[in-house]
Design a protein around this motif. Structure first.
Motif, PDB file in Angstrom:
ATOM      1  N   GLY A   1      -3.560   4.425 -13.064  1.00 39.48           N
ATOM      2  CA  GLY A   1      -3.148   5.531 -12.214  1.00 39.48           C
ATOM      3  C   GLY A   1      -1.869   5.308 -11.444  1.00 39.48           C
ATOM      4  N   LEU A   2      -1.095   4.283 -11.815  1.00 41.51           N
ATOM      5  CA  LEU A   2       0.173   3.994 -11.152  1.00 41.51           C
ATOM      6  C   LEU A   2       1.303   4.074 -12.172  1.00 41.51           C
ATOM      7  CD1 LEU A   2      -0.855   0.812  -9.111  1.00 41.51           C
ATOM      8  CD2 LEU A   2      -0.951   3.202  -8.360  1.00 41.51           C
ATOM      9  N   GLU A   3       2.392   4.773 -11.821  1.00 44.18           N
ATOM     10  CA  GLU A   3       3.570   4.811 -12.685  1.00 44.18           C
ATOM     11  C   GLU A   3       4.622   3.915 -12.056  1.00 44.18           C
ATOM     12  OE1 GLU A   3       6.970   5.025 -14.422  1.00 44.18           O
ATOM     13  OE2 GLU A   3       7.070   6.283 -12.598  1.00 44.18           O
ATOM     14  N   ARG A   4       4.931   2.793 -12.706  1.00 41.43           N
ATOM     15  CA  ARG A   4       5.899   1.844 -12.171  1.00 41.43           C
ATOM     16  C   ARG A   4       6.518   1.056 -13.317  1.00 41.43           C
ATOM     17  NH1 ARG A   4       1.580  -2.084  -8.985  1.00 41.43           N
ATOM     18  NH2 ARG A   4       0.235  -2.535 -10.764  1.00 41.43           N
ATOM     19  N   ASP A   5       7.662   0.428 -13.026  1.00 41.66           N
ATOM     20  CA  ASP A   5       8.339  -0.361 -14.044  1.00 41.66           C
ATOM     21  C   ASP A   5       8.980  -1.584 -13.416  1.00 41.66           C
ATOM     22  OD1 ASP A   5      10.699   0.439 -12.808  1.00 41.66           O
ATOM     23  OD2 ASP A   5      11.205   1.927 -14.331  1.00 41.66           O
ATOM     24  N   GLY A   6       9.749  -2.316 -14.213  1.00 43.04           N
ATOM     25  CA  GLY A   6      10.328  -3.557 -13.743  1.00 43.04           C
ATOM     26  C   GLY A   6      11.409  -3.409 -12.699  1.00 43.04           C
ATOM     27  N   PHE A   7      11.938  -2.208 -12.519  1.00 41.02           N
ATOM     28  CA  PHE A   7      12.952  -1.993 -11.484  1.00 41.02           C
ATOM     29  C   PHE A   7      12.338  -1.843 -10.096  1.00 41.02           C
ATOM     30  CE2 PHE A   7      15.300  -0.917 -15.271  1.00 41.02           C
ATOM     31  CZ  PHE A   7      16.603  -1.285 -14.999  1.00 41.02           C
TER      32      PHE A   7
ATOM     33  N   ALA B   1       0.833  -1.207   0.000  1.00 41.25           N
ATOM     34  CA  ALA B   1       0.000   0.000   0.000  1.00 41.25           C
ATOM     35  C   ALA B   1       0.866   1.254   0.000  1.00 41.25           C
ATOM     36  CB  ALA B   1      -0.930  -0.002   1.214  1.00 41.25           C
ATOM     37  N   GLU B   2       1.960   1.258   0.763  1.00 38.00           N
ATOM     38  CA  GLU B   2       2.855   2.419   0.788  1.00 38.00           C
ATOM     39  C   GLU B   2       3.582   2.574  -0.540  1.00 38.00           C
ATOM     40  OE1 GLU B   2       3.930   2.829   5.526  1.00 38.00           O
ATOM     41  OE2 GLU B   2       5.222   1.584   4.258  1.00 38.00           O
ATOM     42  N   ARG B   3       3.989   1.466  -1.132  1.00 40.43           N
ATOM     43  CA  ARG B   3       4.639   1.560  -2.442  1.00 40.43           C
ATOM     44  C   ARG B   3       3.674   2.097  -3.489  1.00 40.43           C
ATOM     45  NH1 ARG B   3       7.350  -2.909  -0.210  1.00 40.43           N
ATOM     46  NH2 ARG B   3       5.725  -4.388  -0.836  1.00 40.43           N
ATOM     47  N   GLU B   4       2.431   1.657  -3.435  1.00 39.86           N
ATOM     48  CA  GLU B   4       1.446   2.140  -4.406  1.00 39.86           C
ATOM     49  C   GLU B   4       1.155   3.618  -4.214  1.00 39.86           C
ATOM     50  OE1 GLU B   4      -2.051  -0.182  -4.834  1.00 39.86           O
ATOM     51  OE2 GLU B   4      -0.961  -1.915  -5.667  1.00 39.86           O
ATOM     52  N   ALA B   5       1.242   4.119  -2.996  1.00 38.43           N
ATOM     53  CA  ALA B   5       1.082   5.558  -2.778  1.00 38.43           C
ATOM     54  C   ALA B   5       2.171   6.326  -3.523  1.00 38.43           C
ATOM     55  CB  ALA B   5       1.114   5.873  -1.283  1.00 38.43           C
ATOM     56  N   CYS B   6       3.402   5.777  -3.533  1.00 43.49           N
ATOM     57  CA  CYS B   6       4.489   6.392  -4.298  1.00 43.49           C
ATOM     58  C   CYS B   6       4.193   6.321  -5.787  1.00 43.49           C
ATOM     59  CB  CYS B   6       5.813   5.695  -4.001  1.00 43.49           C
ATOM     60  SG  CYS B   6       6.380   5.850  -2.299  1.00 43.49           S
ATOM     61  N   TYR B   7       3.695   5.183  -6.262  1.00 45.68           N
ATOM     62  CA  TYR B   7       3.400   5.030  -7.687  1.00 45.68           C
ATOM     63  C   TYR B   7       2.292   5.983  -8.130  1.00 45.68           C
ATOM     64  CZ  TYR B   7       5.754   0.503  -6.888  1.00 45.68           C
ATOM     65  OH  TYR B   7       6.624  -0.496  -6.530  1.00 45.68           O
ATOM     66  N   ARG B   8       1.329   6.243  -7.242  1.00 48.32           N
ATOM     67  CA  ARG B   8       0.252   7.177  -7.593  1.00 48.32           C
ATOM     68  C   ARG B   8       0.778   8.602  -7.702  1.00 48.32           C
ATOM     69  NH1 ARG B   8      -2.895   3.819  -4.221  1.00 48.32           N
ATOM     70  NH2 ARG B   8      -2.549   5.166  -2.407  1.00 48.32           N
ATOM     71  N   LEU B   9       1.645   8.980  -6.758  1.00 49.01           N
ATOM     72  CA  LEU B   9       2.237  10.315  -6.842  1.00 49.01           C
ATOM     73  C   LEU B   9       3.061  10.440  -8.121  1.00 49.01           C
ATOM     74  CD1 LEU B   9       2.898  13.106  -5.725  1.00 49.01           C
ATOM     75  CD2 LEU B   9       4.728  12.059  -4.362  1.00 49.01           C
TER      76      LEU B   9
ATOM     77  N   PHE C   1       4.523  12.588 -13.289  1.00 51.59           N
ATOM     78  CA  PHE C   1       5.177  12.262 -14.558  1.00 51.59           C
ATOM     79  C   PHE C   1       4.200  12.116 -15.723  1.00 51.59           C
ATOM     80  CE2 PHE C   1       8.358  10.341 -11.510  1.00 51.59           C
ATOM     81  CZ  PHE C   1       9.276  11.367 -11.664  1.00 51.59           C
ATOM     82  N   VAL C   2       3.037  11.537 -15.481  1.00 53.90           N
ATOM     83  CA  VAL C   2       2.083  11.288 -16.569  1.00 53.90           C
ATOM     84  C   VAL C   2       1.120  12.459 -16.725  1.00 53.90           C
ATOM     85  CG1 VAL C   2       0.311   9.734 -17.453  1.00 53.90           C
ATOM     86  CG2 VAL C   2       2.303   8.803 -16.252  1.00 53.90           C
ATOM     87  N   GLU C   3       0.412  12.818 -15.643  1.00 59.78           N
ATOM     88  CA  GLU C   3      -0.594  13.864 -15.768  1.00 59.78           C
ATOM     89  C   GLU C   3       0.017  15.249 -15.915  1.00 59.78           C
ATOM     90  OE1 GLU C   3      -4.156  11.630 -13.236  1.00 59.78           O
ATOM     91  OE2 GLU C   3      -3.169  13.390 -12.381  1.00 59.78           O
ATOM     92  N   GLU C   4       1.067  15.537 -15.174  1.00 61.17           N
ATOM     93  CA  GLU C   4       1.667  16.875 -15.228  1.00 61.17           C
ATOM     94  C   GLU C   4       2.671  17.021 -16.365  1.00 61.17           C
ATOM     95  OE1 GLU C   4       4.466  19.817 -12.460  1.00 61.17           O
ATOM     96  OE2 GLU C   4       3.445  18.114 -11.528  1.00 61.17           O
ATOM     97  N   MET C   5       3.569  16.031 -16.515  1.00 57.81           N
ATOM     98  CA  MET C   5       4.647  16.150 -17.488  1.00 57.81           C
ATOM     99  C   MET C   5       4.333  15.492 -18.829  1.00 57.81           C
ATOM    100  SD  MET C   5       7.917  15.501 -14.951  1.00 57.81           S
ATOM    101  CE  MET C   5       9.061  15.557 -16.336  1.00 57.81           C
ATOM    102  N   GLY C   6       3.278  14.671 -18.895  1.00 60.49           N
ATOM    103  CA  GLY C   6       2.883  14.072 -20.161  1.00 60.49           C
ATOM    104  C   GLY C   6       3.666  12.835 -20.568  1.00 60.49           C
TER     105      GLY C   6
END
Length: 267
Positions: A54-60, A27-35, A40-45
């Motif tokens: 609504g989560l920004e995450r990758d394989g790392f 849950a805490e990690r997903e809070a980071c992914y939502r921010l 990165f997606v909504e503000e920076m495109g």
């Protein structure tokens, strides 16, 4: 992830209504992914694969420690991820190796850690928040005896790259890494579109924080088309971080007002 350094001190510290901690639950990690998604997606495109809800995450991310800055209500207002040299060996390398040839960096003596995906909620982009984030990183480096911190600092390319080139030229002149620690971008910036004359090398807040802490820039930037930005490779030695952190951030943080009025806070 294997048990690692962050598990020994999940909560680096707290001060003035802001607390700094490593995520210890999904849950805490997903809070980071939502921010990260909002910034990165909504503000920076940034363009990311579909289906992330609504989560920004990758394989790392599963191999990283996720450092959070939270407000007095426990909401995440800033975050960064840490990939240690131990975990990088297990995953095949650091994230920045996708963008740069790190031949010189691989020869560094001592331990190396990489930070990435650093972001701050728009309503909390002030010195106290960034100081809190660096307090956690500084303690993590000291506790685990990392000699070096590396990472990619992003510069928007909305003006065709003029600002990114101006900042890169300025920092490579004023804050250059030693010649044997320079890196080569795998994807150089595209040709400049439009005029560059008169463009000011004004640093984004996070990049400015790197420089105040004694970081150096290790060469020309890499173009990241998915995130629409230019990435500069940053190298920081722990000895510089410890001395400069105390001088530039600790005193400033003592007098900082850390709770802005009417700020947008992540859920």
């Amino acid at each position: 992830m294997q048990p690692d350094e962050a598990s020994r001190h999940g909560r680096p510290g707290a001060s003035g209504g802001l607390s700094v901690a490593f995520a210890t639950s999904e849950a805490e990690r997903e809070a980071c992914y939502r921010l990260r998604y909002r910034v990165f997606v909504e503000e920076m495109g940034a363009r990311i694969p579909a289906g992330h809800a609504g989560l920004e995450r990758d394989g790392f991310d599963p191999h990283c420690h996720h450092l959070m800055v939270r407000d007095a209500d426990g909401l995440v207002v800033a975050c960064t991820r840490v990939l240690t040299d131990t975990q990088a060996r297990l995953t095949g390398g650091f994230y920045s190796e996708q963008e740069f040839d790190l031949a010189g960096i691989r020869e560094l003596p001592g331990r190396v850690m990489e930070i990435g995906r650093t972001c701050v909620d728009p309503g909390w982009r002030r010195g106290g928040t960034i100081a809190a984030l660096w307090a956690g990183l500084a303690r993590f480096m000291a506790d685990n005896r990392f000699g070096y911190l590396i990472g990619c600092a992003s510069i928007p390319m909305g003006d065709g790259g003029a600002t990114a080139r101006a900042i890169s030229d300025h920092l490579n002149h004023c804050h250059p890494a030693p010649a044997d620690r320079r890196v080569r971008p795998r994807r150089p910036l595209p040709p400049l579109v439009g005029e560059r004359a008169g463009v000011s090398p004004r640093l984004p807040p996070l990049l400015k924080a790197y420089m105040r802490l004694g970081a150096t820039v290790a060469g020309e930037p890499c173009w990241d088309p998915a995130f629409g930005c230019a990435d500069l490779f940053i190298l920081l030695e722990s000895a510089d971080l410890q001395a400069r952190y105390l001088r530039h951030f600790v005193e400033r943080r003592r007098g900082a007002e850390v709770r802005p009025v009417g700020a947008h806070i992540a859920a």
